[in-house]
Design a protein around this motif. Structure first.
Motif, short mmCIF file in Angstrom:
data_model
loop_
_atom_site.label_atom_id
_atom_site.label_comp_id
_atom_site.label_asym_id
_atom_site.label_seq_id
_atom_site.Cartn_x
_atom_site.Cartn_y
_atom_site.Cartn_z
N VAL B 6 38.83 36.51 38.35
CA VAL B 6 38.88 35.06 38.19
C VAL B 6 38.23 34.69 36.73
O VAL B 6 38.85 34.13 36.02
CB VAL B 6 37.84 34.24 39.23
CG1 VAL B 6 37.69 32.86 38.68
CG2 VAL B 6 38.30 34.46 40.40
N ALA B 7 37.19 35.36 36.02
CA ALA B 7 36.54 35.28 34.95
C ALA B 7 37.45 35.70 33.79
O ALA B 7 37.69 35.02 32.88
CB ALA B 7 35.12 36.23 34.78
N GLU B 8 38.19 36.85 33.96
CA GLU B 8 39.24 37.26 33.11
C GLU B 8 40.43 36.41 32.81
O GLU B 8 40.89 35.82 31.90
CB GLU B 8 39.82 38.65 33.33
CG GLU B 8 38.88 39.80 32.98
CD GLU B 8 39.35 40.99 33.40
OE1 GLU B 8 40.47 41.16 33.80
OE2 GLU B 8 38.65 42.09 33.12
N GLN B 9 40.77 36.06 34.06
CA GLN B 9 42.08 34.79 33.85
C GLN B 9 41.48 33.53 33.48
O GLN B 9 42.57 32.94 32.65
CB GLN B 9 42.81 34.81 35.30
CG GLN B 9 43.95 34.16 35.28
CD GLN B 9 45.07 34.28 36.20
OE1 GLN B 9 44.96 35.35 36.84
NE2 GLN B 9 45.97 33.50 36.52
N ALA B 15 29.19 35.48 34.16
CA ALA B 15 28.12 34.35 34.37
C ALA B 15 28.73 33.11 34.39
O ALA B 15 28.49 32.51 35.12
CB ALA B 15 26.97 34.51 33.18
N THR B 16 29.51 32.73 33.47
CA THR B 16 30.13 31.38 33.41
C THR B 16 30.65 31.12 34.69
O THR B 16 30.89 30.13 35.18
CB THR B 16 30.72 31.14 32.23
OG1 THR B 16 29.95 31.33 31.07
CG2 THR B 16 31.41 29.77 32.17
N SER B 33 36.41 23.04 35.58
CA SER B 33 37.71 22.81 36.21
C SER B 33 38.66 24.12 36.20
O SER B 33 39.34 24.36 37.13
CB SER B 33 38.40 21.41 35.33
OG SER B 33 37.74 20.53 35.54
N ARG B 34 38.46 24.78 34.80
CA ARG B 34 39.51 25.92 34.56
C ARG B 34 39.33 27.01 35.59
O ARG B 34 40.18 27.37 36.38
CB ARG B 34 39.54 26.31 33.22
CG ARG B 34 40.67 27.18 32.75
CD ARG B 34 40.76 27.31 31.32
NE ARG B 34 39.57 28.12 30.73
CZ ARG B 34 38.61 27.71 30.06
NH1 ARG B 34 38.88 26.47 29.55
NH2 ARG B 34 37.72 28.36 29.42
N VAL B 35 38.08 27.20 35.65
CA VAL B 35 37.53 28.20 36.40
C VAL B 35 37.88 28.14 38.17
O VAL B 35 38.52 28.83 38.86
CB VAL B 35 35.93 28.57 36.62
CG1 VAL B 35 35.57 29.66 37.59
CG2 VAL B 35 35.64 28.84 35.11
N LEU B 42 44.14 31.95 42.88
CA LEU B 42 43.67 33.62 43.08
C LEU B 42 43.61 33.58 44.64
O LEU B 42 43.23 34.84 45.08
CB LEU B 42 43.13 34.21 42.16
CG LEU B 42 43.46 34.38 40.68
CD1 LEU B 42 42.47 35.09 39.96
CD2 LEU B 42 44.88 35.11 40.68
N SER B 43 43.09 32.29 45.46
CA SER B 43 42.51 32.45 46.71
C SER B 43 41.21 33.40 46.67
O SER B 43 40.94 34.05 47.51
CB SER B 43 43.35 32.93 47.61
OG SER B 43 44.65 32.35 47.75
N TYR B 44 40.53 33.22 45.58
CA TYR B 44 39.22 33.84 45.39
C TYR B 44 38.17 33.19 46.48
O TYR B 44 38.08 32.19 46.70
CB TYR B 44 38.53 33.78 43.96
CG TYR B 44 37.42 34.46 43.83
CD1 TYR B 44 37.09 35.76 43.80
CD2 TYR B 44 35.92 33.62 43.66
CE1 TYR B 44 35.60 36.19 43.73
CE2 TYR B 44 34.72 34.04 43.71
CZ TYR B 44 34.63 35.45 43.73
OH TYR B 44 33.42 35.88 43.60
N VAL B 45 37.64 34.20 47.16
CA VAL B 45 36.83 33.61 48.06
C VAL B 45 35.34 34.30 47.65
O VAL B 45 34.95 35.11 47.47
CB VAL B 45 36.86 34.73 49.60
CG1 VAL B 45 35.70 34.12 50.41
CG2 VAL B 45 38.27 34.25 50.27
#
Lengths: 333, 333
Positions: B6-9, B15-16, B33-35, B42-45
């Protein structure tokens, strides 16, 4: 008491005092606590406008409800939800079961604003509760009952009572009992006096004498209705019709009549107030009050106070007679 | 998918990304908003533990309730409130009236965590809803119904049905009708199949033949009960007793029987499930389920998940027969 008084006594700047009271960020927890304690001590009242100007919008509305598991309160809350949620507001629910519980709730009301408005469902606020709630700096709306001090949505209880008692008089009843629901927690609530005064006025207007034996006063509830009916049946001259302050009380009276081997309405007529969903299933004649709509209209007042639309701030919704199979002319006529 | 993905994309530091997902402060709105958009895509849980470690405690529990104005749901919510509020947690109330409304609610579920836990009252979650709720990174508890994937508090619907039908068999009934409540919104909910399977099992165990004419399936509700009873009365051989999936449905059946000039229980016995407060007032025999306690126990599970006490995570509460005056032996026996 001004904000300056609070700031001086707490030893902080005006800006910090304002930020602490409006729950804005950038104030150390210890500082915030000190400011809140001083504000409480001085009974400083944050005006909703000032608080909102300070950027303290929470996007939440608090509902204070005595009994969420009773139909009337659930229906009012459902109506509130149906308007507030689509408007993007979240609902905080607080249940206060009895007067002691309620006093505890208001005494512990956090000075930190958790909501932009408070909706009080179906009970009157005491002076002390009004003061606590004002300390939060939020709007207050009364739903399902009239509150002189705040915008409200209610029914006309005297008119509802008149509709019920005059229906019995029109059918030819001359000996009409009343099961009066008293609420020890809310002695000043206009609902009960309004419904009782209507009985006395209608009976007197029909030229009948008021027989005090025909009025039984008990705390609200179905079992009270059953007990009251036992008292009425034990009179030398029992009533030919009974007016109950609510459908649940009326259904308790019906149970006693049936258990005594008598029939409703052939032997005794019974009428309630509410149009509880189960009134239709039990064929109970009643006076309908729009519970869901009282909630929805109160929600529109909230939206108006928060600035997003117009609304009447004092709303009395109509009630109407719903004739089913629990009322009929008396046997003798 | 990991937090690193998630952070990379999103082009931010780990941390952010973590702070944005846990709604911590110090993240620019545009970055957050972007994160969130990337996490959703990505359906990140977010695991509740990770989120809590990030300091995202809200002090709130969200209740998702289909019908707050119906007794069962109100009573479960009342039980939840009675435990969560004294524990210092606030309750957010969301009412979702039908399946479409509910899907809209879950689709719009803000990725920003508004609560530390979600209690789902009386309905099963669909796969898509589970995914949305998991994206919030909160605990989920099911109250008033079993949900395989989450901790739950429920009753044994098959056992409740058995208690009801075997009471009728014990009284000597051999021709027993069932009013089956179907819920088009929750076809997979175990409540209805459990209560229906119990009927078939008990009838078969008594050596009786299953007559499909004796089963009427209609959407839940009192008016459905009344309509179903009309169908049963129009049979060449009407039943001598009727088992309804809930008290409100049973009371609808009683109304039809009485309107037909027949008596309950002398001509036809009727039994429900719930022990709705009005069952006592209408002298209805029923199987009691502890609705308030289901809420209170679910609340204790919430407290356990939030770390403040121990609790069983899978609770099935007992039901019991409550015999009143709507059931009796059949006339012929």
């Amino acid at each position: 008491v001004t904000l300056r008084d609070v700031a001086e006594q707490a030893g902080v700047s005006l800006a910090t005092a304002s930020r602490a009271l409006s729950d804005a960020y950038g104030v150390a927890p210890s500082t915030r606590s000190r400011v809140l304690a001083v504000a409480e001590q001085l009974s400083y009242v944050v005006s909703p406008e000032a608080s909102r100007l300070a950027g303290g919008r929470t996007g939440r509305v608090a509902l204070v409800v005595p009994h969420i598991d009773r139909w009337f309160f659930g229906a009012v809350v459902s109506g509130l939800e149906s308007v507030l949620h689509p408007a993007g507001l979240d609902l905080l629910l607080y249940q206060t079961d009895d007067l002691e519980d309620r006093r505890g709730f208001f005494d512990q009301l956090p000075a930190r604003r958790k909501a932009d408005a408070v909706v009080v469902v179906g009970f009157p606020l005491e002076q002390r509760e009004r003061e606590r709630i004002e300390l939060m700096g939020v709007h207050v709306v009364s739903a399902g009952g009239q509150a002189e001090e705040y915008p409200y949505v209610c029914i006309d209880d005297a008119e509802a009572g008149r509709q019920a008692v005059e229906h019995l008089l029109f059918l030819g009843h001359r000996r009409i009992g009343m099961v009066e629901s008293v609420d020890p927690d809310h002695p000043g609530w206009p609902e009960v006096p309004g419904r009782s005064a209507a009985y006395r006025a209608a009976v007197a207007a029909a030229g009948l004498e008021l027989d005090p034996d025909l009025v039984v006063s008990l705390p609200w509830g179905g079992e009270s209705g059953a007990e009251a009916m036992q008292q009425l049946l034990s009179l030398r001259h029992p009533p030919t019709a009974v007016y109950a302050h609510s459908d649940e009380v009326a259904l308790g009276a019906v149970r006693t009549i049936r258990r005594a081997g008598l029939r409703v309405p052939e032997d005794i007529s019974v009428i309630g107030i509410d149009d509880h969903p189960l009134a239709a299933l039990t064929d109970l004649t009643t006076v309908q009050q729009p519970a869901h709509e009282q909630g929805a209209r109160a929600a529109r007042i909230v939206l108006a106070l928060l600035g997003s639309q117009q609304a009447d701030l004092h709303v009395t919704l109509p009630t109407r007679l719903v004739v089913r199979r629990s009322t009929a002319p008396p046997r003798s006529s």
